[in-house]
Motif scaffolding. Structure first.
Motif, PDB file in Angstrom:
ATOM      1  N   GLN A  58      48.531  34.805  -1.487  1.00 31.04           N
ATOM      2  CA  GLN A  58      49.686  33.861  -1.093  1.00 31.04           C
ATOM      3  C   GLN A  58      49.057  33.157   0.302  1.00 31.04           C
ATOM      4  O   GLN A  58      49.759  32.410   0.945  1.00 31.04           O
ATOM      5  CB  GLN A  58      50.958  34.516  -0.546  1.00 31.04           C
ATOM      6  N   ASP A  59      47.999  33.391   0.919  1.00 27.60           N
ATOM      7  CA  ASP A  59      47.329  32.853   1.822  1.00 27.60           C
ATOM      8  C   ASP A  59      47.911  33.389   3.207  1.00 27.60           C
ATOM      9  O   ASP A  59      48.258  32.570   4.324  1.00 27.60           O
ATOM     10  CB  ASP A  59      47.375  31.281   1.737  1.00 27.60           C
ATOM     11  N   VAL A  60      48.491  34.557   3.198  1.00 29.97           N
ATOM     12  CA  VAL A  60      49.194  35.133   4.338  1.00 29.97           C
ATOM     13  C   VAL A  60      47.995  36.001   5.148  1.00 29.97           C
ATOM     14  O   VAL A  60      47.346  36.686   4.398  1.00 29.97           O
ATOM     15  CB  VAL A  60      50.085  36.056   3.991  1.00 29.97           C
ATOM     16  N   HIS A  61      47.864  35.763   6.389  1.00 24.64           N
ATOM     17  CA  HIS A  61      46.839  36.236   7.242  1.00 24.64           C
ATOM     18  C   HIS A  61      47.633  37.242   8.369  1.00 24.64           C
ATOM     19  O   HIS A  61      48.630  37.061   8.551  1.00 24.64           O
ATOM     20  CB  HIS A  61      45.820  35.327   8.119  1.00 24.64           C
ATOM     21  N   GLY A  62      46.846  38.151   8.988  1.00 27.44           N
ATOM     22  CA  GLY A  62      47.393  39.160   9.802  1.00 27.44           C
ATOM     23  C   GLY A  62      46.070  39.550  10.976  1.00 27.44           C
ATOM     24  O   GLY A  62      45.208  39.196  10.780  1.00 27.44           O
ATOM     25  N   ALA A  63      46.496  40.144  11.872  1.00 26.29           N
ATOM     26  CA  ALA A  63      45.827  40.727  12.733  1.00 26.29           C
ATOM     27  C   ALA A  63      46.332  41.941  13.253  1.00 26.29           C
ATOM     28  O   ALA A  63      47.524  42.389  13.167  1.00 26.29           O
ATOM     29  CB  ALA A  63      45.858  39.975  13.970  1.00 26.29           C
ATOM     30  N   ILE A  64      45.449  42.868  13.685  1.00 24.22           N
ATOM     31  CA  ILE A  64      45.465  44.312  14.216  1.00 24.22           C
ATOM     32  C   ILE A  64      44.756  44.319  15.316  1.00 24.22           C
ATOM     33  O   ILE A  64      43.476  44.209  15.250  1.00 24.22           O
ATOM     34  CB  ILE A  64      45.116  45.386  13.055  1.00 24.22           C
ATOM     35  N   ILE A  65      45.369  45.029  16.631  1.00 25.55           N
ATOM     36  CA  ILE A  65      44.812  45.127  17.588  1.00 25.55           C
ATOM     37  C   ILE A  65      44.635  46.922  17.770  1.00 25.55           C
ATOM     38  O   ILE A  65      45.916  47.247  17.702  1.00 25.55           O
ATOM     39  CB  ILE A  65      45.442  44.596  18.968  1.00 25.55           C
ATOM     40  N   THR A  66      43.770  47.083  17.961  1.00 26.97           N
ATOM     41  CA  THR A  66      43.582  48.805  18.005  1.00 26.97           C
ATOM     42  C   THR A  66      42.238  49.313  18.803  1.00 26.97           C
ATOM     43  O   THR A  66      42.048  48.142  19.700  1.00 26.97           O
ATOM     44  CB  THR A  66      43.376  49.216  16.606  1.00 26.97           C
ATOM     45  N   GLY A  67      41.861  50.202  19.171  1.00 26.40           N
ATOM     46  CA  GLY A  67      40.971  50.574  20.065  1.00 26.40           C
ATOM     47  C   GLY A  67      40.194  51.916  19.750  1.00 26.40           C
ATOM     48  O   GLY A  67      40.386  52.116  18.790  1.00 26.40           O
ATOM     49  N   THR A  68      39.561  52.098  20.646  1.00 25.66           N
ATOM     50  CA  THR A  68      38.916  53.584  20.728  1.00 25.66           C
ATOM     51  C   THR A  68      39.154  54.842  21.421  1.00 25.66           C
ATOM     52  O   THR A  68      38.433  55.781  21.688  1.00 25.66           O
ATOM     53  CB  THR A  68      37.247  53.444  21.022  1.00 25.66           C
ATOM     54  N   TYR A  69      40.611  54.694  21.851  1.00 32.05           N
ATOM     55  CA  TYR A  69      41.223  55.773  22.819  1.00 32.05           C
ATOM     56  C   TYR A  69      40.881  57.054  22.137  1.00 32.05           C
ATOM     57  O   TYR A  69      41.266  57.481  21.288  1.00 32.05           O
ATOM     58  CB  TYR A  69      42.678  55.460  22.887  1.00 32.05           C
ATOM     59  N   LEU A  70      40.461  57.983  22.891  1.00 33.22           N
ATOM     60  CA  LEU A  70      40.173  59.507  22.666  1.00 33.22           C
ATOM     61  C   LEU A  70      39.219  59.407  21.422  1.00 33.22           C
ATOM     62  O   LEU A  70      39.273  60.475  20.703  1.00 33.22           O
ATOM     63  CB  LEU A  70      41.489  60.140  22.287  1.00 33.22           C
ATOM     64  N   ALA A  71      38.619  58.481  21.159  1.00 28.57           N
ATOM     65  CA  ALA A  71      37.768  58.351  20.016  1.00 28.57           C
ATOM     66  C   ALA A  71      38.333  58.825  18.505  1.00 28.57           C
ATOM     67  O   ALA A  71      37.942  59.220  17.649  1.00 28.57           O
ATOM     68  CB  ALA A  71      36.295  59.128  19.957  1.00 28.57           C
ATOM     69  N   PHE A  72      39.669  58.585  18.496  1.00 30.04           N
ATOM     70  CA  PHE A  72      40.429  58.779  17.248  1.00 30.04           C
ATOM     71  C   PHE A  72      40.268  58.096  16.101  1.00 30.04           C
ATOM     72  O   PHE A  72      39.891  58.608  14.896  1.00 30.04           O
ATOM     73  CB  PHE A  72      42.146  58.870  17.589  1.00 30.04           C
ATOM     74  N   ASN A  73      39.968  56.873  16.124  1.00 33.02           N
ATOM     75  CA  ASN A  73      39.515  56.007  15.040  1.00 33.02           C
ATOM     76  C   ASN A  73      38.070  56.247  14.447  1.00 33.02           C
ATOM     77  O   ASN A  73      37.167  56.196  15.239  1.00 33.02           O
ATOM     78  CB  ASN A  73      39.919  54.745  15.146  1.00 33.02           C
ATOM     79  N   GLN A  74      38.002  56.743  13.313  1.00 32.62           N
ATOM     80  CA  GLN A  74      36.717  56.854  12.484  1.00 32.62           C
ATOM     81  C   GLN A  74      36.016  55.907  12.560  1.00 32.62           C
ATOM     82  O   GLN A  74      36.617  54.547  12.003  1.00 32.62           O
ATOM     83  CB  GLN A  74      36.932  57.787  11.275  1.00 32.62           C
ATOM     84  N   PRO A  75      34.720  55.717  12.401  1.00 35.00           N
ATOM     85  CA  PRO A  75      33.915  54.491  12.151  1.00 35.00           C
ATOM     86  C   PRO A  75      34.447  54.133  11.013  1.00 35.00           C
ATOM     87  O   PRO A  75      34.409  52.653  10.642  1.00 35.00           O
ATOM     88  CB  PRO A  75      32.494  54.990  12.212  1.00 35.00           C
ATOM     89  N   ARG A  76      34.562  54.751   9.674  1.00 33.74           N
ATOM     90  CA  ARG A  76      34.957  54.315   8.436  1.00 33.74           C
ATOM     91  C   ARG A  76      36.251  53.581   8.383  1.00 33.74           C
ATOM     92  O   ARG A  76      36.308  52.748   7.379  1.00 33.74           O
ATOM     93  CB  ARG A  76      34.782  55.414   7.471  1.00 33.74           C
ATOM     94  N   VAL A  77      37.052  53.668   9.228  1.00 33.64           N
ATOM     95  CA  VAL A  77      38.432  53.157   9.420  1.00 33.64           C
ATOM     96  C   VAL A  77      37.828  51.663   9.837  1.00 33.64           C
ATOM     97  O   VAL A  77      38.224  50.675   8.880  1.00 33.64           O
ATOM     98  CB  VAL A  77      39.303  53.612  10.458  1.00 33.64           C
ATOM     99  N   PHE A  78      37.124  51.260  10.821  1.00 35.45           N
ATOM    100  CA  PHE A  78      36.645  50.028  11.055  1.00 35.45           C
ATOM    101  C   PHE A  78      35.930  49.628   9.951  1.00 35.45           C
ATOM    102  O   PHE A  78      36.062  48.278   9.674  1.00 35.45           O
ATOM    103  CB  PHE A  78      36.100  50.164  12.463  1.00 35.45           C
ATOM    104  N   ALA A  79      35.109  50.358   9.281  1.00 35.58           N
ATOM    105  CA  ALA A  79      34.087  49.666   8.249  1.00 35.58           C
ATOM    106  C   ALA A  79      35.283  49.181   7.199  1.00 35.58           C
ATOM    107  O   ALA A  79      35.057  48.060   6.639  1.00 35.58           O
ATOM    108  CB  ALA A  79      33.258  50.751   7.676  1.00 35.58           C
TER     109      ALA A  79
END
Length: 172
Positions: A58-79
């Protein structure tokens, strides 16, 4: 019960309809979205990616702002996030623990703000509280949230393969 787009503010929790169902419904009806979420788990990405594929058609785009606080987000999430063509991801610096979801619709906006990160337990099971607010575009509260998101976007960097490689090398 389906509420009209401009229904009064309401509490969203996992007691009746879970928070993910609310976010998914907003995604499927929005024209664009911006989320600020500190933590993202890999197990929420498959259902999110399915929705994003529908939105891409449908040509709908989005954005997510996140970070590395406490190193919680795993590299595979970003990948995995890098693989979504209709999604821009920004990475904040420093302690970042926000949880806000803003959806643009034709002539209104919906915000879901509260305690829920983009994790399976937060969106489906935990005792989480969020407030869902809908208003005409440029109403005071959604304007304030949009401004805060714009500030976060300006102060963050794009998620890139080079950034991910560096993060993965240092992540524990």
């Amino acid at each position: 019960m389906e509420l009209s787009p401009l229904s009064p503010p309401r509490l969203v929790s996992n007691q009746n309809e879970n928070i993910w169902q609310t976010l998914r419904r907003e995604l499927l009806t929005c024209t664009s979205f911006t989320w600020a979420v500190a933590f993202i788990t890999p197990d929420m990405l498959p259902p999110f990616k399915l929705v994003m594929e529908d939105l891409r058609a449908q040509d709908v785009h989005g954005a997510i702002i996140t970070g590395t606080y406490l190193a919680f987000n795993q590299p595979r999430v970003f990948a995995e996030l890098l693989k979504i063509p209709n999604l821009k991801v920004r990475i904040t610096a420093g302690p970042f623990h926000a949880k806000g979801y803003l959806f643009d619709h034709e002539d209104w906006q919906t915000a879901v703000i509260g305690s829920a990160n983009f994790t399976r337990s937060a969106l489906l099971a935990n005792q989480e509280w969020c407030v869902k607010i809908s208003s005409r575009q440029d109403a005071a509260l959604t304007r304030q949230l949009a401004s805060a998101l714009a500030g976060l976007t300006a102060a963050s960097q794009p998620l890139t393969p080079d950034w991910l490689q560096s993060y993965a090398a240092s992540w524990q």
